[in-house]
Scaffold this active site. Sequence first.
Site, mmCIF file in Angstrom:
data_model
loop_
_atom_site.group_PDB
_atom_site.id
_atom_site.type_symbol
_atom_site.label_atom_id
_atom_site.label_comp_id
_atom_site.label_asym_id
_atom_site.label_seq_id
_atom_site.Cartn_x
_atom_site.Cartn_y
_atom_site.Cartn_z
ATOM 1 N N GLU A 169 -5.969 -9.732 30.521
ATOM 2 C CA GLU A 169 -5.426 -10.928 29.893
ATOM 3 C C GLU A 169 -6.408 -12.089 29.968
ATOM 4 O OE1 GLU A 169 -0.790 -10.642 31.095
ATOM 5 O OE2 GLU A 169 -2.252 -10.143 32.644
ATOM 6 N N HIS B 272 4.591 -10.696 27.726
ATOM 7 C CA HIS B 272 3.393 -9.898 28.020
ATOM 8 C C HIS B 272 2.462 -9.805 26.817
ATOM 9 C CE1 HIS B 272 5.705 -7.784 31.485
ATOM 10 N NE2 HIS B 272 4.919 -8.725 31.980
ATOM 11 N N ARG C 136 13.253 -7.767 39.304
ATOM 12 C CA ARG C 136 14.158 -8.150 38.221
ATOM 13 C C ARG C 136 14.978 -6.946 37.770
ATOM 14 N NH1 ARG C 136 9.758 -11.043 34.459
ATOM 15 N NH2 ARG C 136 8.304 -10.628 36.163
ATOM 16 N N ARG D 292 -2.667 -19.310 30.973
ATOM 17 C CA ARG D 292 -1.560 -18.456 30.564
ATOM 18 C C ARG D 292 -0.287 -19.288 30.627
ATOM 19 N NH1 ARG D 292 1.939 -14.243 33.949
ATOM 20 N NH2 ARG D 292 2.988 -13.185 32.243
ATOM 21 N N ASN E 148 -3.846 -18.970 35.871
ATOM 22 C CA ASN E 148 -2.493 -18.415 35.775
ATOM 23 C C ASN E 148 -1.742 -18.909 37.000
ATOM 24 O OD1 ASN E 148 -0.150 -16.950 35.556
ATOM 25 N ND2 ASN E 148 -1.123 -14.934 35.582
#
Length: 389
Positions: free
Chosen positions: A376, A178, A238, A90, A10
């Site tokens: 993940e 996600h 964010r 990812r 990732n």
Amino acid sequence: MAEGIVLVLNAGSSSVKFRIAEESGTALYEGAISGIGSKPAFKLKDGAGKTIPLDLAPERMDEHQDALDLLLGIAAEFLPGRQILAAGHRVVHGGLDFAAPVIADAAVLDRLDAFVPLAPLHQPHNLAAIRALARLRPDLPQVACFDTAFHIGQDRIARLFGLPRALIDEGVFRYGFHGLSYQAIAARMPAVMGPGADGKVIVAHLGNGCSMCAMDGRRSVATTMGFTALDGLVMGTRSGAIDPGVVLYLLEQKGYTPARIADLLYRESGLLGVSGLSNDMRDLLASDAPAAAEAVALFVHRILREIGSLMMVLGGLDALVFTAGIGENAAPVRARVIEGLGFLGARLDGAANAAGGPRLTAPDSRIAAFVIPTDEEAVIVSETLRLLS
């Protein structure tokens, strides 16, 4: 014969998070190489989570290829004789082109370049790592696993913006993100929740990036992120959803450039911007500053508003699942969200919440709530091996 291993990568702008896993998915080692482009640092843990002290990072590491070269060396040193079968990556954005993982060859990478403007914080670095590893190990199969793919089955109406059809036809609509986390949670829900896993469930992925996904039968029905990973909930840095008129105001009245607005919305807003202190929920919960309290209150408020929206799409709500860094660890945030659903019959079990669950609500609660850790990387391992087989 020694079992093969899989690399899970990732890549960010200045770091590469990784896992080295058995074919079964069991983690052997995981960690991160950070400081790419400056002074690098290397963190490594074994499969039991024990930190392994290392002093291997060079004085400077200029690009992802240097980091991956170091990682390949570590794999060879710690796992001699173990063949690397593949690398699974990812990749944040697959657009509408990719509904499932794919072999990341040159043609695929060229198609994925088109989505860089839609995920500027992630996509270019995800792709840079794939290209760098291809230069180091051109023989190694690489698989791209997409954060958008889990949501592709949503109803078209749930994905439309109220924009001219020409823009919609160009692909300007809601994608959602996600997805690898939601896929991991969907797989784990039956073991934790029993038959309720296939009901009307909202999963809250709350970390530095935040979103929620409404699932019915463990399939995505709606999600809070949209065209980019900037939409929806207030996040670490964010903004989440804002009136588009704010962007016009910043352009026309404040003289902001598009690049300045991108920095503002992606890197300077959210919990960090509102609190003026930190993007880390632990810092904000520990602070007695009024602005920190306001940031936490806004975070919870936006979660509750979005739950209301997702409930209407689902046609009800049977359960709520918390996951990711804040969701798995911030008991005060979970408590405030569950208590905010009290009018719907949700009843918090304070002791269970303080202990981290997995069930957070009382037996007579009309809405059940759970903590389920996400993984993940395990999804990427299984999808990579499934594709190669």
